[in-house]
Design a protein around this motif. Structure first.
Motif, PDB file in Angstrom:
ATOM      1  N   HIS A 240       4.737 -12.192  15.144  1.00 12.92           N
ATOM      2  CA  HIS A 240       4.766 -10.498  14.038  1.00 12.92           C
ATOM      3  C   HIS A 240       6.167 -10.574  13.352  1.00 12.92           C
ATOM      4  O   HIS A 240       7.103 -11.283  13.368  1.00 12.92           O
ATOM      5  CB  HIS A 240       5.128 -10.096  15.458  1.00 12.92           C
ATOM      6  N   ARG A 241       5.894  -9.455  12.920  1.00 13.31           N
ATOM      7  CA  ARG A 241       6.618  -8.907  11.582  1.00 13.31           C
ATOM      8  C   ARG A 241       7.254  -7.605  12.479  1.00 13.31           C
ATOM      9  O   ARG A 241       6.374  -6.816  12.762  1.00 13.31           O
ATOM     10  CB  ARG A 241       6.136  -8.497  10.570  1.00 13.31           C
ATOM     11  N   ALA A 242       8.781  -7.409  12.297  1.00 11.63           N
ATOM     12  CA  ALA A 242       9.061  -5.641  13.388  1.00 11.63           C
ATOM     13  C   ALA A 242      10.390  -5.821  12.751  1.00 11.63           C
ATOM     14  O   ALA A 242      10.780  -6.512  12.063  1.00 11.63           O
ATOM     15  CB  ALA A 242       9.437  -6.129  14.553  1.00 11.63           C
ATOM     16  N   ASP A 243      10.601  -4.208  11.682  1.00 14.66           N
ATOM     17  CA  ASP A 243      11.689  -3.723  10.657  1.00 14.66           C
ATOM     18  C   ASP A 243      11.395  -4.992   9.519  1.00 14.66           C
ATOM     19  O   ASP A 243      13.009  -5.581   9.847  1.00 14.66           O
ATOM     20  CB  ASP A 243      13.059  -3.878  11.918  1.00 14.66           C
ATOM     21  N   GLY A 244      11.354  -4.894   9.278  1.00 13.41           N
ATOM     22  CA  GLY A 244      10.880  -6.231   8.026  1.00 13.41           C
ATOM     23  C   GLY A 244      11.189  -7.574   8.502  1.00 13.41           C
ATOM     24  O   GLY A 244      12.031  -8.091   7.319  1.00 13.41           O
ATOM     25  N   ALA A 245      11.435  -8.164   9.510  1.00  8.72           N
ATOM     26  CA  ALA A 245      11.826  -9.490  10.039  1.00  8.72           C
ATOM     27  C   ALA A 245      10.341 -10.621  10.856  1.00  8.72           C
ATOM     28  O   ALA A 245       9.733  -9.498  10.965  1.00  8.72           O
ATOM     29  CB  ALA A 245      13.458  -9.301  11.079  1.00  8.72           C
ATOM     30  N   TYR A 246      10.741 -11.371  10.851  1.00  3.99           N
ATOM     31  CA  TYR A 246       9.832 -12.352  11.530  1.00  3.99           C
ATOM     32  C   TYR A 246      10.067 -12.675  12.459  1.00  3.99           C
ATOM     33  O   TYR A 246      11.523 -13.480  13.178  1.00  3.99           O
ATOM     34  CB  TYR A 246       8.695 -13.605  10.615  1.00  3.99           C
ATOM     35  N   TYR A 247       9.321 -13.191  13.980  1.00  2.47           N
ATOM     36  CA  TYR A 247       9.642 -13.369  15.216  1.00  2.47           C
ATOM     37  C   TYR A 247       8.505 -13.824  15.465  1.00  2.47           C
ATOM     38  O   TYR A 247       7.335 -14.165  15.228  1.00  2.47           O
ATOM     39  CB  TYR A 247       9.319 -12.392  16.085  1.00  2.47           C
ATOM     40  N   VAL A 248       8.433 -15.188  16.217  1.00  7.85           N
ATOM     41  CA  VAL A 248       8.013 -16.405  16.780  1.00  7.85           C
ATOM     42  C   VAL A 248       7.698 -16.001  18.736  1.00  7.85           C
ATOM     43  O   VAL A 248       8.083 -15.908  19.202  1.00  7.85           O
ATOM     44  CB  VAL A 248       8.392 -17.797  16.357  1.00  7.85           C
ATOM     45  N   ASP A 249       6.075 -15.308  18.390  1.00  9.03           N
ATOM     46  CA  ASP A 249       6.024 -15.536  19.843  1.00  9.03           C
ATOM     47  C   ASP A 249       5.447 -16.294  20.739  1.00  9.03           C
ATOM     48  O   ASP A 249       4.254 -16.915  20.403  1.00  9.03           O
ATOM     49  CB  ASP A 249       5.353 -13.766  19.978  1.00  9.03           C
ATOM     50  N   LEU A 250       6.295 -17.097  22.036  1.00 13.28           N
ATOM     51  CA  LEU A 250       5.587 -17.569  22.853  1.00 13.28           C
ATOM     52  C   LEU A 250       5.034 -17.554  24.508  1.00 13.28           C
ATOM     53  O   LEU A 250       5.251 -16.100  24.420  1.00 13.28           O
ATOM     54  CB  LEU A 250       6.654 -18.778  22.796  1.00 13.28           C
ATOM     55  N   SER A 251       4.285 -17.702  24.523  1.00 16.68           N
ATOM     56  CA  SER A 251       3.596 -17.816  26.428  1.00 16.68           C
ATOM     57  C   SER A 251       3.164 -19.763  26.891  1.00 16.68           C
ATOM     58  O   SER A 251       2.604 -19.980  25.945  1.00 16.68           O
ATOM     59  CB  SER A 251       2.520 -16.895  26.034  1.00 16.68           C
ATOM     60  N   TRP A 252       3.290 -19.478  28.045  1.00 16.79           N
ATOM     61  CA  TRP A 252       3.052 -20.728  28.502  1.00 16.79           C
ATOM     62  C   TRP A 252       3.037 -20.742  30.123  1.00 16.79           C
ATOM     63  O   TRP A 252       3.581 -19.507  30.631  1.00 16.79           O
ATOM     64  CB  TRP A 252       4.284 -21.606  28.591  1.00 16.79           C
ATOM     65  N   VAL A 253       2.772 -21.288  30.951  1.00 17.26           N
ATOM     66  CA  VAL A 253       2.665 -21.401  32.369  1.00 17.26           C
ATOM     67  C   VAL A 253       3.392 -22.493  32.664  1.00 17.26           C
ATOM     68  O   VAL A 253       3.699 -23.896  32.265  1.00 17.26           O
ATOM     69  CB  VAL A 253       0.999 -22.119  32.914  1.00 17.26           C
ATOM     70  N   PRO A 254       4.632 -21.858  33.999  1.00 15.50           N
ATOM     71  CA  PRO A 254       5.215 -23.127  33.635  1.00 15.50           C
ATOM     72  C   PRO A 254       4.899 -24.719  34.426  1.00 15.50           C
ATOM     73  O   PRO A 254       3.620 -24.134  35.325  1.00 15.50           O
ATOM     74  CB  PRO A 254       6.426 -22.434  34.887  1.00 15.50           C
ATOM     75  N   PRO A 255       5.551 -25.235  35.114  1.00 14.53           N
ATOM     76  CA  PRO A 255       4.772 -26.618  35.522  1.00 14.53           C
ATOM     77  C   PRO A 255       5.244 -26.346  37.242  1.00 14.53           C
ATOM     78  O   PRO A 255       5.603 -25.473  37.865  1.00 14.53           O
ATOM     79  CB  PRO A 255       5.724 -27.990  35.126  1.00 14.53           C
ATOM     80  N   LYS A 256       3.807 -27.240  37.474  1.00 15.03           N
ATOM     81  CA  LYS A 256       4.090 -27.151  39.427  1.00 15.03           C
ATOM     82  C   LYS A 256       4.877 -27.932  39.839  1.00 15.03           C
ATOM     83  O   LYS A 256       4.822 -29.107  39.872  1.00 15.03           O
ATOM     84  CB  LYS A 256       2.692 -27.196  39.603  1.00 15.03           C
ATOM     85  N   VAL A 257       6.287 -27.549  40.116  1.00 17.09           N
ATOM     86  CA  VAL A 257       7.152 -28.171  40.583  1.00 17.09           C
ATOM     87  C   VAL A 257       7.865 -27.813  42.311  1.00 17.09           C
ATOM     88  O   VAL A 257       7.390 -26.376  42.200  1.00 17.09           O
ATOM     89  CB  VAL A 257       8.543 -28.556  40.075  1.00 17.09           C
ATOM     90  N   ASP A 258       8.472 -28.473  43.030  1.00 20.98           N
ATOM     91  CA  ASP A 258       9.059 -27.871  44.241  1.00 20.98           C
ATOM     92  C   ASP A 258      10.363 -27.044  43.072  1.00 20.98           C
ATOM     93  O   ASP A 258      11.283 -27.550  42.907  1.00 20.98           O
ATOM     94  CB  ASP A 258       9.627 -28.504  44.951  1.00 20.98           C
ATOM     95  N   GLY A 259      10.114 -25.735  43.655  1.00 27.57           N
ATOM     96  CA  GLY A 259      11.055 -24.627  42.904  1.00 27.57           C
ATOM     97  C   GLY A 259      11.722 -23.926  41.801  1.00 27.57           C
ATOM     98  O   GLY A 259       9.920 -23.837  41.927  1.00 27.57           O
ATOM     99  N   VAL A 260      11.767 -22.966  41.976  1.00 27.03           N
ATOM    100  CA  VAL A 260      11.633 -21.910  41.185  1.00 27.03           C
ATOM    101  C   VAL A 260      12.152 -22.921  39.258  1.00 27.03           C
ATOM    102  O   VAL A 260      13.594 -22.492  39.797  1.00 27.03           O
ATOM    103  CB  VAL A 260      12.582 -20.755  41.252  1.00 27.03           C
ATOM    104  N   ILE A 261      11.916 -22.447  38.779  1.00 22.80           N
ATOM    105  CA  ILE A 261      12.049 -22.548  36.882  1.00 22.80           C
ATOM    106  C   ILE A 261      13.113 -21.462  36.496  1.00 22.80           C
ATOM    107  O   ILE A 261      12.103 -20.155  36.271  1.00 22.80           O
ATOM    108  CB  ILE A 261      11.274 -23.153  35.890  1.00 22.80           C
ATOM    109  N   THR A 262      13.992 -21.582  36.248  1.00 18.68           N
ATOM    110  CA  THR A 262      15.179 -20.549  35.484  1.00 18.68           C
ATOM    111  C   THR A 262      15.293 -20.842  34.302  1.00 18.68           C
ATOM    112  O   THR A 262      16.168 -20.217  33.119  1.00 18.68           O
ATOM    113  CB  THR A 262      15.938 -20.387  36.161  1.00 18.68           C
ATOM    114  N   GLU A 263      14.935 -22.434  33.308  1.00 14.61           N
ATOM    115  CA  GLU A 263      15.754 -22.316  32.195  1.00 14.61           C
ATOM    116  C   GLU A 263      14.912 -23.013  31.574  1.00 14.61           C
ATOM    117  O   GLU A 263      14.020 -24.081  32.099  1.00 14.61           O
ATOM    118  CB  GLU A 263      16.859 -23.179  31.981  1.00 14.61           C
TER     119      GLU A 263
END
Length: 327
Positions: A240-263
């Motif tokens: 998307h474009r905002a204020d004259g600049a372009y950005y990449v927009d990502l979306s995903w579903v975290p992998p199923k593992v025991d514990g919380v993914i923070t990074e």
């Protein structure tokens, strides 16, 4: 052969300009062997006892391969291992002490690479005259996660003072270690279509080691999925474009593992661009993130993402997506 000046990738993420040089082009294997390798990624450190810390990192993918790794405590080199290994126990430490560790790779020609990011670990207090080991971990079980990883879990051991860490063994070889508060882990870097036997042992602050838990026998899936069993799923990319600049927009579903993914680690155009670290509670459903890529329309970028698993190792990459600014 004349060196070709490296190109430079500039990415602005969360207000920080990241500058990532590319590899020099046209170098022969002999020339590349003299170039210093990149800094090791995925470095973690966890106290194994009152006098030891377990340091791990990701094996570097390099051409030619890395010849060895050096582990530093502060500015002092405390261990050196071959390029095929990715962990070491640093011993003879003081109890109740905070330490800082870094890892650097060395090429076959002896050229040292830059140090990794600094990681910290604090050894627990020593326990006088403690000679009783913890009970062995109970109810061990696991499952294969694709062709190159397995997930293991167990119930907590008990100890008169407290469990400092759990060591994971493949056969008779120690291959992994996690903190005493953790009862699950993902072991990566395995071979496809291979049968393995894993056991877990508990360790206390006095370095007493429990008897091994019952073995967990698992076979990885045949073929190669490049670690996709631990990769984010439903990965999408747009711009998307905002204020004259372009950005990449990502979306995903975290992998199923025991514990919380923070990074998460984000690769742009085949190079590591940045790490995304959640400052608050990370989403367990669909996650989203946007980052700046420039002001020019019609530029095509390739992007992919991977998660840092709860045990500190990196999971597999998502499929790569291509996006074009202004399209």
């Amino acid at each position: 052969m004349r060196d070709v000046p490296p190109t430079v990738l500039r990415v602005l993420v969360c207000g920080i300009l990241l500058v990532v040089p590319s590899c020099a082009l046209g170098a022969s294997p002999a020339e590349r062997s003299g170039r210093p390798p990149a800094a090791p990624q995925g470095v973690t450190a966890a106290a194994g006892s009152a006098t030891s810390v377990h340091v791990m990192w990701n094996l570097a993918a390099a051409d030619p391969p890395v010849a060895g790794y050096e582990v530093y405590r502060g500015t002092t080199k405390v261990a050196q291992v071959p390029g095929t290994e990715h962990m070491v126990d640093v011993t003879r430490l003081a109890p109740s002490t905070a330490y800082v560790f870094t890892v650097r790779a060395r090429s076959a020609a002896g050229a040292p690479g830059p140090p990794s990011r600094r990681v910290r670990a604090t050894t627990p207090a020593a326990v006088a005259a403690d000679t009783t080991p913890p009970t062995r971990p109970g109810s061990p079980h696991g499952r294969a996660v694709g062709s190159r990883a397995v997930q293991l879990s167990w119930t907590r051991s008990t100890d008169a003072v407290g469990v400092a860490s759990y060591d994971v063994y493949q056969g008779t070889s120690k291959i992994h270690s996690v903190g005493g508060g953790q009862t699950a882990t993902v072991v990566t870097g395995l071979r496809p279509g291979t049968a393995y036997s894993f056991t877990v042992r508990a360790r206390d602050a006095a370095d007493n080691l429990s008897a091994p838990g019952e073995p967990v026998r698992l076979s990885t899936a045949p073929g190669s999925d490049d670690g996709r069993g631990t990769a984010p799923t439903a990965f999408r990319a747009a711009t998307h474009r905002a204020d004259g600049a372009y950005y990449v927009d990502l979306s995903w579903v975290p992998p199923k593992v025991d514990g919380v993914i923070t990074e998460y680690g984000i690769d742009l155009d085949g190079r590591a661009a940045t790490s995304l670290v959640w400052g608050g509670t990370p989403p367990r459903g669909t996650a989203t993130h946007s980052f700046y890529v420039g002001r020019d329309p019609g530029v095509t970028h390739r992007v992919r993402i991977r998660a840092k698993l709860p045990d500190g190792t990196w999971g597999g990459f998502s499929p790569e997506r291509s996006v074009t600014t202004g399209s």
